[in-house]
Design an enzyme around this catalytic site. Structure first.
Site, PDB file in Angstrom:
ATOM      1  N   CYS A  86      34.529  45.732  43.872  1.00 62.59           N
ATOM      2  CA  CYS A  86      35.052  47.060  44.173  1.00 62.59           C
ATOM      3  C   CYS A  86      33.926  48.099  44.120  1.00 62.59           C
ATOM      4  CB  CYS A  86      36.220  47.386  43.258  1.00 62.59           C
ATOM      5  SG  CYS A  86      37.281  48.707  43.894  1.00 62.59           S
ATOM      6  N   HIS A 173      40.089  42.778  44.193  1.00 60.86           N
ATOM      7  CA  HIS A 173      39.967  42.420  42.776  1.00 60.86           C
ATOM      8  C   HIS A 173      40.401  40.970  42.560  1.00 60.86           C
ATOM      9  CE1 HIS A 173      39.368  46.444  40.664  1.00 60.86           C
ATOM     10  NE2 HIS A 173      39.377  46.735  41.959  1.00 60.86           N
ATOM     11  N   GLU A 175      40.202  39.317  39.984  1.00 57.95           N
ATOM     12  CA  GLU A 175      40.701  39.129  38.611  1.00 57.95           C
ATOM     13  C   GLU A 175      42.129  39.596  38.420  1.00 57.95           C
ATOM     14  OE1 GLU A 175      39.672  43.416  38.638  1.00 57.95           O
ATOM     15  OE2 GLU A 175      38.883  41.609  39.588  1.00 57.95           O
TER      16      GLU A 175
END
Length: 719
Positions: A86, A173, A175
């Site tokens: 990001c 993202h 994660e």
């Protein structure tokens, strides 16, 4: 395989420790996390200490030095394999010569299907791939050294790779709990890093996956040889199960401070027990904390007062360690201890700033040495009292209290259910808003502008309502628990202020076995007029993209907070986007669990997660700064946490919402909602007013001065 050493640069994001957990699982070793302004640690590091670098997400713009900090240096000065996520992706591209501009629309907490080239980071990963995005900015005009490797269906750039170096960037993202194949992506980065260093990557195709969702085991009984501490617990089961309301008055009416942790809405797995008690014996204490003074004041049972330097978290950690008392085999883990609240301004001790001064203590607890516990599931009740081996007279005093209390309960008649008066018998409330409704709408717009500029992903904005005049707090609480029964309801009475809560939201529960659970709420709808309409409202909430995006952002934030203090691989989400129904509203609730690391105390775990992300937004630190500026005043008890820290090592705290704080001069209520890119300002005003309904209705039952119905009051407030 050998372990891989990763340097993880944290750009003050609220998802960094989700990357930390995943990297630790994939690499076989925890990465070193360095904040982007921690120059002291940076100066002691060298590229040879690591195999690769990950630059985290974060708020702001990569061209702003304070937003990027040391991330700029690691990108420009180190030649290790690098992955930017990001903001890290944008920084990698910008420093290579690309442009970073506003995206066509802010995209936060929402999923997209992306198509990729199947190489590098994306090797052995299906295409298209569903990922979660949190960004308002995007990369344009890639330089010759970078190539695009993934796009959305509408052509938005989602990933890049350097043509000659092991450097990669992803706009999304990996994660996030709702992104696919995040572990595989990080494992690919691990393998690419090893190849770049001349090491053979592991042969196995098996990629470490998130830990399964194990059920928390029951707390083990203490062994016979358990160390003996200072305190002794005296317990007596009473023959009859008393009415909680009547028992509270009968046993604790004269206590200088008292509590009623009230499962007014009994829910299997959520709310089974009610605890009523006070610091009414010789070991009882009252504790107050002022952030500015950075000291705890302790008033003991004899009236003596001492000042102890340090934070409230420090005090609780020290005292709970010194006063530890193993669980007793009772069906609950609260074997007496500390009961109270952490006010929102205590954020100054957990990553926030000391921005505003409140009228009440920033934190207040009582050390309760007398209690009645009710088991609503089994229909049983117990009296509990503490004694100290250092003060021999406290043991017979505890036994006398058990005998006297049991005798009192045996002759205490149940209190009749609280009867709500009709509207035409209630006077009108004089409600003062900190921010007028037009001004609140402007604040929502300002939050949306900050989101558009990439400064934040979500802002949990609050308004404060004040109703002048004195009320009888217990009458108001009886009305509140009748109007809005809740699994985490509570009545906390301290000298000078009483907290009346009907909170439906668990902030953090930690068992004596070390398992922690949070249940963030984001997404609210009023109940429908009839069964069919109610079912339609519930289904609409479950599917609403805006509410799911709000909820997902906080779920990922809570995972991050627990990831700082929990064992690697233990943080998981057993429930995502579940609708819970209450008396007046439906709410979208998720559940996050993890097992605390062995060296983490309960106060330290609470400190890592405080304030609850559902009351701040994300990224937490930057967003709290904006909240301080926009709201222009303290929140006080509201949006903090309320509950207990038990001597057994258990803790259970709710988020302070749907709550009245009553003093001699006035009653105050905090209300608000999460502002995201998809928010409509008028809808946010309506949601704020909806959330005020139950607390205002309870005040009208107890306050001298109301006339209009709640509907008329709310309609008038909208004008």
């Amino acid at each position: 395989m050998r372990t891989v050493r990763t340097l993880l640069i944290d750009n003050y994001d609220s998802f960094t420790y989700n990357l930390f957990q995943m990297l630790a699982e994939v690499n076989g070793a925890a990465p070193l996390v360095v904040r982007n302004d921690d120059t002291r640690t940076w100066q002691a590091l060298a590229p040879g200490d690591f195999d690769n670098v990950v630059v985290s997400p974060g708020p702001g713009h990569p061209a702003t030095d304070t937003d990027l900090g040391l991330s700029r240096r690691v990108i420009t000065e180190w030649d290790l394999p690098l992955l930017g996520v990001c903001l890290g992706h944008q920084a990698l591209c910008l420093l290579a010569g690309a442009a970073v501009v506003h995206a066509p629309e802010p995209f936060h907490g929402r999923t997209s299907d992306i198509r990729h080239d199947g190489q590098g980071l994306f090797a052995n990963i299906p295409s298209p791939l569903t990922v979660v995005r949190y960004h308002s900015l995007t990369v344009r005009q890639l330089p010759a050294d970078l190539r695009a490797t993934a796009h959305t269906a509408d052509g938005q750039l989602m990933a890049v790779a350097h043509r000659h170096l092991p450097r990669f960037g992803v706009q999304f993202h990996p994660e996030s709990i709702s992104s696919e194949h995040g572990h595989r992506m990080l494992a690919n980065f691990r393998d690419l890093s090893l190849r770049a260093a001349g090491h053979r990557p592991p042969h196995t195709e098996r990629i470490p996956a998130p830990a399964p969702a194990p059920a928390p085991a029951p707390a083990p009984a203490p062994p016979a040889s358990a160390p003996v501490g200072e305190y002794r617990l005296h317990v007596r089961e009473v023959a009859c199960v008393p009415d909680a309301d009547a028992a509270f008055t009968a046993l604790f009416a004269d206590a200088p401070a008292r509590f009623w942790l009230d499962s007014s809405r009994v829910e299997p797995g959520l709310a089974r027990f009610t605890f009523l008690g006070a610091p009414a014996g010789p070991l009882g204490e009252q504790i107050t904390y002022d952030v500015a003074d950075r000291a705890v004041r302790v008033k003991d049972g004899s009236g003596g007062e001492t000042r102890r330097p340090g934070t409230l978290f420090d005090h609780l950690e020290h005292e709970l360690a010194a006063r530890a008392l193993p669980a007793t085999g009772l069906p609950f883990e609260f074997n007496l201890g500390y009961v109270g609240y952490l006010g929102y301004e205590t954020k100054a001790d957990s990553g926030g700033e000391d921005a505003h001064r409140g009228e009440l203590p920033d934190g207040a607890f009582m050390f309760a040495d007398r209690m009645l516990a009710l088991d609503h599931e089994q229909g049983r009740a117990w009296l509990l009292a503490l004694s100290s081996t250092r003060r021999p007279a406290t043991a017979p005093a505890a036994e006398r209290w058990l005998t006297d209390a049991a005798r009192t309960l045996a002759t205490t008649a149940p209190r009749p259910p609280f009867t709500l008066l009709p509207d035409d018998q209630l006077p009108a409330l004089d409600v003062h808003y900190r921010h007028s409704l037009p001004r609140y709408r402007e604040l929502v717009e300002e939050c949306r502008r900050l989101i558009t500029d990439g400064e934040t992903y979500e802002v949990c904005l609050t308004n404060m309502l004040r109703v002048p005049g004195r009320i009888d707090p217990l009458t108001a609480y009886r009305a509140l628990r009748t109007v809005s029964p809740a699994p985490y309801a509570a009545y906390l009475q301290f000298p000078g202020a009483t907290v009346l809560s009907s909170s439906p939201e668990r902030f953090l529960r930690i068992g004596a076995d070390g398992w922690a659970e949070s249940k963030p709420i984001k997404g609210t709808r009023p109940r429908g007029a009839g069964p069919a309409q109610d079912a339609a409202v519930k289904a609409s909430l479950a599917a609403a993209e805006k509410d799911r995006s709000e909820n997902l952002m906080i779920v990922d934030l809570v995972r991050n907070d627990l990831g700082q203090v929990c064992d690697i691989g233990s943080v998981h989400v057993p429930g995502l986007f579940e609708v819970e129904t209450y008396a007046t509203v439906h709410q979208l609730v998720s559940t996050v669990r993890g097992r605390l690391a062995a060296d983490v105390s309960r106060p330290r775990a609470v400190r890592a997660a405080f304030p609850g992300g559902s009351m701040t937004g994300a990224p937490k630190v930057r967003t709290m700064q904006f909240i301080d500026r926009l709201e222009k005043g303290p929140r006080g008890v509201y949006s903090g946490a309320l509950g207990y820290f038990a001597l057994s090592g258990a803790a259970d705290l709710s988020i302070v919402i749907r709550t009245i704080v009553a003093t001699e001069e006035a009653a105050t209520i905090g209300v608000g909602g999460a502002v995201v890119a998809l928010s409509d300002p008028d809808d946010e005003v309506r949601e704020m007013l909806l959330k005020a309904q139950t607390t205002l209705a309870a005040l009208r039952q107890a306050h001298a001065g109301a006339t209009a119905s709640d509907r008329e009051l709310l309609a008038g407030s909208l004008r």
